[in-house]
Design an enzyme around this catalytic site. Structure first.
Site, PDB file in Angstrom:
ATOM      1  N   GLU A 134    -104.779  18.026   1.825  1.00 14.18           N
ATOM      2  CA  GLU A 134    -105.871  17.972   0.852  1.00 14.18           C
ATOM      3  C   GLU A 134    -106.767  16.809   1.217  1.00 14.18           C
ATOM      4  O   GLU A 134    -106.365  15.896   1.943  1.00 14.18           O
ATOM      5  CB  GLU A 134    -105.322  17.820  -0.571  1.00 14.18           C
ATOM      6  CG  GLU A 134    -104.500  16.560  -0.845  1.00 14.18           C
ATOM      7  CD  GLU A 134    -105.320  15.341  -1.264  1.00 14.18           C
ATOM      8  OE1 GLU A 134    -106.491  15.492  -1.673  1.00 14.18           O
ATOM      9  OE2 GLU A 134    -104.774  14.220  -1.174  1.00 14.18           O
ATOM     10  N   HIS A 150    -101.955  -1.692  -5.791  1.00 15.02           N
ATOM     11  CA  HIS A 150    -102.679  -0.431  -5.841  1.00 15.02           C
ATOM     12  C   HIS A 150    -103.227  -0.166  -7.242  1.00 15.02           C
ATOM     13  O   HIS A 150    -104.341   0.343  -7.394  1.00 15.02           O
ATOM     14  CB  HIS A 150    -101.825   0.740  -5.356  1.00 15.02           C
ATOM     15  CG  HIS A 150    -102.663   1.958  -5.110  1.00 15.02           C
ATOM     16  ND1 HIS A 150    -102.824   2.946  -6.053  1.00 15.02           N
ATOM     17  CD2 HIS A 150    -103.455   2.296  -4.065  1.00 15.02           C
ATOM     18  CE1 HIS A 150    -103.663   3.862  -5.575  1.00 15.02           C
ATOM     19  NE2 HIS A 150    -104.054   3.496  -4.372  1.00 15.02           N
ATOM     20  N   ARG A 162    -103.706  19.020  -5.499  1.00 15.09           N
ATOM     21  CA  ARG A 162    -104.745  19.543  -4.612  1.00 15.09           C
ATOM     22  C   ARG A 162    -104.187  20.197  -3.350  1.00 15.09           C
ATOM     23  O   ARG A 162    -104.888  20.893  -2.643  1.00 15.09           O
ATOM     24  CB  ARG A 162    -105.708  18.411  -4.201  1.00 15.09           C
ATOM     25  CG  ARG A 162    -106.595  17.915  -5.323  1.00 15.09           C
ATOM     26  CD  ARG A 162    -107.655  16.940  -4.820  1.00 15.09           C
ATOM     27  NE  ARG A 162    -107.121  15.733  -4.229  1.00 15.09           N
ATOM     28  CZ  ARG A 162    -106.841  14.601  -4.892  1.00 15.09           C
ATOM     29  NH1 ARG A 162    -107.044  14.541  -6.196  1.00 15.09           N
ATOM     30  NH2 ARG A 162    -106.371  13.552  -4.262  1.00 15.09           N
ATOM     31  N   PHE A 203    -111.753  -0.362  -9.311  1.00 16.67           N
ATOM     32  CA  PHE A 203    -112.692   0.702  -8.986  1.00 16.67           C
ATOM     33  C   PHE A 203    -113.125   1.433 -10.261  1.00 16.67           C
ATOM     34  O   PHE A 203    -114.316   1.666 -10.485  1.00 16.67           O
ATOM     35  CB  PHE A 203    -112.065   1.691  -7.995  1.00 16.67           C
ATOM     36  CG  PHE A 203    -113.007   2.781  -7.590  1.00 16.67           C
ATOM     37  CD1 PHE A 203    -114.055   2.518  -6.721  1.00 16.67           C
ATOM     38  CD2 PHE A 203    -112.871   4.071  -8.083  1.00 16.67           C
ATOM     39  CE1 PHE A 203    -114.944   3.524  -6.349  1.00 16.67           C
ATOM     40  CE2 PHE A 203    -113.758   5.075  -7.718  1.00 16.67           C
ATOM     41  CZ  PHE A 203    -114.791   4.807  -6.855  1.00 16.67           C
ATOM     42  N   SER A 240    -106.732   6.869   4.179  1.00 17.55           N
ATOM     43  CA  SER A 240    -107.441   6.551   2.941  1.00 17.55           C
ATOM     44  C   SER A 240    -108.532   5.535   3.267  1.00 17.55           C
ATOM     45  O   SER A 240    -108.237   4.406   3.642  1.00 17.55           O
ATOM     46  CB  SER A 240    -106.438   5.978   1.938  1.00 17.55           C
ATOM     47  OG  SER A 240    -107.086   5.648   0.741  1.00 17.55           O
ATOM     48  N   HIS A 298    -109.970  10.172   0.901  1.00 15.48           N
ATOM     49  CA  HIS A 298    -108.695  10.192   1.607  1.00 15.48           C
ATOM     50  C   HIS A 298    -108.341  11.607   2.043  1.00 15.48           C
ATOM     51  O   HIS A 298    -108.960  12.578   1.605  1.00 15.48           O
ATOM     52  CB  HIS A 298    -107.558   9.521   0.793  1.00 15.48           C
ATOM     53  CG  HIS A 298    -106.896  10.370  -0.239  1.00 15.48           C
ATOM     54  ND1 HIS A 298    -106.325   9.857  -1.376  1.00 15.48           N
ATOM     55  CD2 HIS A 298    -106.689  11.707  -0.316  1.00 15.48           C
ATOM     56  CE1 HIS A 298    -105.806  10.826  -2.093  1.00 15.48           C
ATOM     57  NE2 HIS A 298    -106.002  11.950  -1.486  1.00 15.48           N
TER      58      HIS A 298
END
Lengths: 339, 339
Positions: B135, B287, B170, B294, B207, B310
């Site tokens: 994905e 993370h 996904r 973000f 990523s 990514h």
């Protein structure tokens, strides 16, 4: 290591757990084990809205009598929400493991509770989840709180925790169903009495912390690092939660028998769906900050004397009762009307 | 709004998506759409280990010829890892949408690449995921990177993102399978040549971030708030990842045609399982901090010129090739031997 879902509630999954069978959580947690004979419980939040500045005091005599009387709950506790310049809300939450006993009790005490209210507001928020419809999680195998007081004990370490989705995976009904039946709220008004009837399921979380036993350094981390984030998250949900599916939120401090505040608190949140609660807890900066600070503290110390627990239920419309009498319009689900 | 899984790869789910159909992500993201005729792709990481202090320079002539020659890849890019006082690793990653063409190319160029190595180390790390097995996700519908360059374009906004588990949801194969086949690593040594053969599936994530277009304030947030957390996360995975299922990690800066560094970087991580990658990304403080910063930046500005993307693949043992020649013992999967 065992499953959070007890053997007698385990069925072949049509919806897999989010983690593989070889998952090992980074730290231990435990769930309350209710007796196999328990099929359904009742969680009744009995609220009183007192004028600003009132001391909560002990349990009002009539309520004390009702709680101790025939068909009374197996357990109850009291907490207060301190809102600056606002009313003083005192919430007594009572737990039954026998819905029929609750029905008899409620038939006797509902009307007096909502009517004889000393000039303040009163409310009842009740759900009656079947054992397939709720889960608990505790950081330690002692001092149960909330619905866990009805249990016969704690599990061994469970697998379904310390990852996003553990909450859902611990609810037995999630083995085969989506726990997803969102709906708006209907309202019936009769003078200052308001019944709120959700058209779909609702999700309730009581999420608590007890810092009584923390050593000075842990207490400092809790009070200065974790608690401010917790408070910011609670504030966000209370003022802006509706847009993300939170019908109502309270941040309460537990009271002792004399009505004095203790070093225990809990958040009480009503959500339209479990999915929306999941999304908030996984993505909101305040909650991620809580999660990260707690994780760091446990990782750094190996264990903690800060006690955390929660209980989460998802129940359908026929397992709910929301009624408000003389309450201000931001009380409980009243704040979500029109949604 | 559409599903990340294209219609021609959609099958009746035996494993539900983690979010209900009414989920709406908080911000838009897009996936690369490969042509229906594409059944399988190849991702080949060709690494060169140069003495400390060497400038990466342009593509070595032999490699440039190979890449441009018969059966060459549809796309390639180059990046370098700057390790203080360590060797200079330069990684060329090449993408094919025709595994047969790759096989012919690899038969011709593998041995020269691993043998004629100018006194440095060389390696190849190759996977060939079927379209059901990978994905992508992009914050903008332009400037594809990585495997997305093979695509015919981008999707509309997709539903399966902005929650933990979107990555899995996904991947088309997740509709019916657990994507979980963990295994250790076998090794075959022949002089300074080492083949590593994972006994189970492996999961690869590339990523990336591109801060070329950021306005000064965004750039400052990226460089001073986000990037240090990203670097800390990459450092953690590189030095301590093995214990949580990360076989190997690199943090690379993309090079332009002349071998100069650009304002684009990517993390390249090999994982034993997708489940372990999920656990790390959901729970590791670095993370979570990236995710939170973000999210805050997008929420505050409504959009961002910081480009994130990514690609994630999960492939079985017969779709992998790991081979190292004259490399130091911490290179790629060599660092995970014995696990």
């Amino acid at each position: 290591m065992e499953s959070a879902i007890p053997a007698h509630l385990t069925v072949p999954r049509t919806r897999p757990s989010r983690v593989p069978d070889d998952f090992r959580p980074a730290y231990p947690s435990f769930v309350a084990r209710t007796p196999e004979s328990t099929a359904q419980v009742v969680m009744a939040y009995l609220g009183a809205q007192l004028p600003a500045g009132t001391e909560p005091g002990g349990v009002p005599a009539a309520l004390a009598q009702a709680l101790a009387g025939p068909d009374g709950p197996a357990h109850h506790d009291r907490a207060t929400q301190v809102v600056r310049d606002g009313p003083v809300d005192v919430v007594t939450v009572a737990y039954w493991d026998d819905p029929a006993a609750f029905d008899r009790w409620f038939a006797r005490h509902r009307e007096p509770w909502l009517t004889d209210r000393d000039g303040g507001g009163r409310w009842v928020e009740v759900i009656r989840p079947r054992v397939e419809e709720f889960e608990t999680i505790f950081g330690a195998r002692s001092r149960p709180e909330g619905v866990a007081v009805l249990a016969e004990g704690f599990s061994d370490q469970v697998r379904e925790h310390a990852y996003w989705g553990g909450m859902r995976d611990r609810i037995p009904a999630s083995q085969t169903g989506p726990l997803h039946d969102p709906g708006g709220l209907d309202v019936e008004r009769d003078g200052d009495r308001v019944r709120v009837r959700p058209r779909g399921s609702v999700c309730l979380i009581r999420s608590g912390q007890d810092w009584t036993d923390t050593a000075p350094d842990e207490r400092e981390i809790y009070l200065e690092d974790i608690e401010p984030n917790l408070r910011a998250g609670m504030d966000f949900l209370e003022s802006d939660g509706l847009g993300i599916g939170c019908f109502a939120n309270r941040y309460l401090t537990v009271l002792d028998a004399d009505g004095r505040t203790t070093e225990r608190s809990y958040g009480l949140s009503w959500w339209r769906t479990l999915a929306e609660l999941e999304r908030w807890s996984e993505s909101h900066p305040t909650h991620l900050a809580i999660f990260s600070s707690f994780g760091r503290m446990v990782a750094a110390r190996g264990s903690t004397k800060l006690r955390l627990y929660h209980e989460v239920s998802v129940v359908g419309p026929d397992e709910q009762w929301f009624e408000y009498a003389g309450c201000h319009e931001r009380t409980g689900l009243l704040a979500a009307l029109g949604s």
